[in-house]
Design an enzyme around this catalytic site. Structure first.
Site, PDB file in Angstrom:
ATOM      1  N   SER A  73      40.220  43.475  33.625  1.00 41.66           N
ATOM      2  CA  SER A  73      39.668  44.738  33.126  1.00 41.66           C
ATOM      3  C   SER A  73      40.655  45.888  33.292  1.00 41.66           C
ATOM      4  O   SER A  73      41.540  45.866  34.142  1.00 41.66           O
ATOM      5  CB  SER A  73      38.377  45.073  33.878  1.00 41.66           C
ATOM      6  OG  SER A  73      37.483  44.002  33.780  1.00 41.66           O
TER       7      SER A  73
HETATM    8  N1  SAM Z   1      36.686  40.522  37.248  1.00 42.80           N
HETATM    9  C1  SAM Z   1      37.782  39.952  36.529  1.00 42.80           C
HETATM   10  C2  SAM Z   1      39.112  40.424  37.005  1.00 42.80           C
HETATM   11  O1  SAM Z   1      39.173  41.283  37.901  1.00 42.80           O
HETATM   12  O2  SAM Z   1      40.121  39.920  36.491  1.00 42.80           O
HETATM   13  C3  SAM Z   1      37.647  40.113  35.054  1.00 42.80           C
HETATM   14  C4  SAM Z   1      36.616  39.223  34.512  1.00 42.80           C
HETATM   15  S1  SAM Z   1      36.795  38.741  32.833  1.00 42.80           S
HETATM   16  C5  SAM Z   1      36.550  40.249  32.003  1.00 42.80           C
HETATM   17  C6  SAM Z   1      35.244  37.869  32.651  1.00 42.80           C
HETATM   18  C7  SAM Z   1      35.221  36.573  33.395  1.00 42.80           C
HETATM   19  O3  SAM Z   1      33.872  36.116  33.430  1.00 42.80           O
HETATM   20  C8  SAM Z   1      36.024  35.471  32.741  1.00 42.80           C
HETATM   21  O4  SAM Z   1      36.926  34.937  33.651  1.00 42.80           O
HETATM   22  C9  SAM Z   1      34.973  34.448  32.318  1.00 42.80           C
HETATM   23  O5  SAM Z   1      35.423  33.114  32.356  1.00 42.80           O
HETATM   24  C10 SAM Z   1      33.891  34.721  33.336  1.00 42.80           C
HETATM   25  N2  SAM Z   1      32.555  34.260  32.958  1.00 42.80           N
HETATM   26  C11 SAM Z   1      31.956  34.301  31.756  1.00 42.80           C
HETATM   27  N3  SAM Z   1      30.717  33.788  31.839  1.00 42.80           N
HETATM   28  C12 SAM Z   1      30.521  33.444  33.147  1.00 42.80           C
HETATM   29  C13 SAM Z   1      29.448  32.869  33.864  1.00 42.80           C
HETATM   30  N4  SAM Z   1      28.272  32.546  33.290  1.00 42.80           N
HETATM   31  N5  SAM Z   1      29.607  32.654  35.191  1.00 42.80           N
HETATM   32  C14 SAM Z   1      30.763  32.958  35.808  1.00 42.80           C
HETATM   33  N6  SAM Z   1      31.840  33.489  35.168  1.00 42.80           N
HETATM   34  C15 SAM Z   1      31.708  33.747  33.854  1.00 42.80           C
END
Ligand code: SAM
Length: 232
Positions: A73
């Site tokens: 992000s």
């Molecule tokens: N917080 C992260 C960082 O600091 O880099 C950014 C997160 S990224 C925008 C969104 C993440 O959510 C992705 O890695 C994706 O694989 C994960 N994601 C999507 N659906 C999910 C779920 N149901 N459970 C866990 N992770 C999930």
């Protein structure tokens, strides 16, 4: 003899000046005021969480791509969500969407213990390694699961942060929110959501929209179906 302020970066930390400028220009000037959040954002090396080829962009005012078609992000969003969470010193935070591990590192740096859920095993493994390399491995536990279902085994949760966009506030996360708890979650269609702050006071849930944001989709039982909206 004239004196000139020292402008070269600190030895061993060539991006320190870029990091400090990010805190000042992107965070403080835009209204982030929590001193613990500002200090953590000024301490965590974001360059360690982005792909090697993008390190010179680590302090850009932008989200950046990471493996698995996902994203780290924008710094402002990380700081804003962290501020909204009002983490208590030593408190436990459930994070849904580990991604690179950067948000978890910021939370750990302000004194939280983080249980972070990621659905993609390769991202979870890389984040674990990065966090351990920064000495944060004992403060952040990364697990592979569908975080849209929350973490029933460790509920109720006092603080929950979801870093992927959900179609609606996931019901399991509402059910698992502790009394006095705070949940921050982006809600809306893929890549254009409203950030929602949910609180539980005297048993009553209150949902407050606090502003626009853009996250990759939350894929899961209480999120989007794989392939339904945005990348899988
Ligand atoms: N917080 C992260 C960082 O600091 O880099 C950014 C997160 S990224 C925008 C969104 C993440 O959510 C992705 O890695 C994706 O694989 C994960 N994601 C999507 N659906 C999910 C779920 N149901 N459970 C866990 N992770 C999930």
């Amino acid at each position: 003899m004239r004196w000139f302020p020292r402008r070269e970066p600190m030895a061993g930390d060539p991006l320190a000046a870029d990091r400090a400028a990010m805190v000042e220009r992107q965070l403080r000037r835009r209204g982030i005021i929590d001193a613990r959040v500002l200090a953590a954002m000024g301490a965590v090396p974001r360059e360690r969480f982005v792909p090697i080829g993008l390190r010179s962009h680590a302090y850009d005012d932008a989200a950046l791509p990471i493996a698995g078609g996902q994203a780290i992000s924008q710094p402002y969003i990380v700081a804003w969500m962290t501020e909204l969470l009002q983490v208590l010193p030593g408190g436990i935070v459930l994070e849904v969407g580990t991604g690179s591990g950067y948000q978890a590192a910021v939370l750990a740096t302000i004194g939280a213990r983080v249980r972070s859920i990621e659905r993609l095993p390769e991202l979870a493994a890389a984040a674990r390694e990065r966090l351990a390399g920064l000495g944060l491995g004992d403060l952040v536990e990364v697990i592979v699961a569908d975080g849209s279902l929350g973490d029933p085994g460790t509920a109720p949760h006092a603080r929950v942060i979801v870093t992927a966009g959900a179609p609606t506030v996931p019901a399991p996360l509402l059910d698992q929110l502790a009394e006095g708890g705070r949940l921050v979650v982006p809600v809306g269609p893929a890549n254009a959501q409203e950030l929602i702050l949910v609180t539980r006071t005297l048993g009553r849930l209150t949902e407050t929209p606090v502003g626009g944001c853009a996250f990759v989709p939350l894929i899961g039982v209480a999120g989007f179906r794989p392939g339904e909206d945005g990348p899988v």
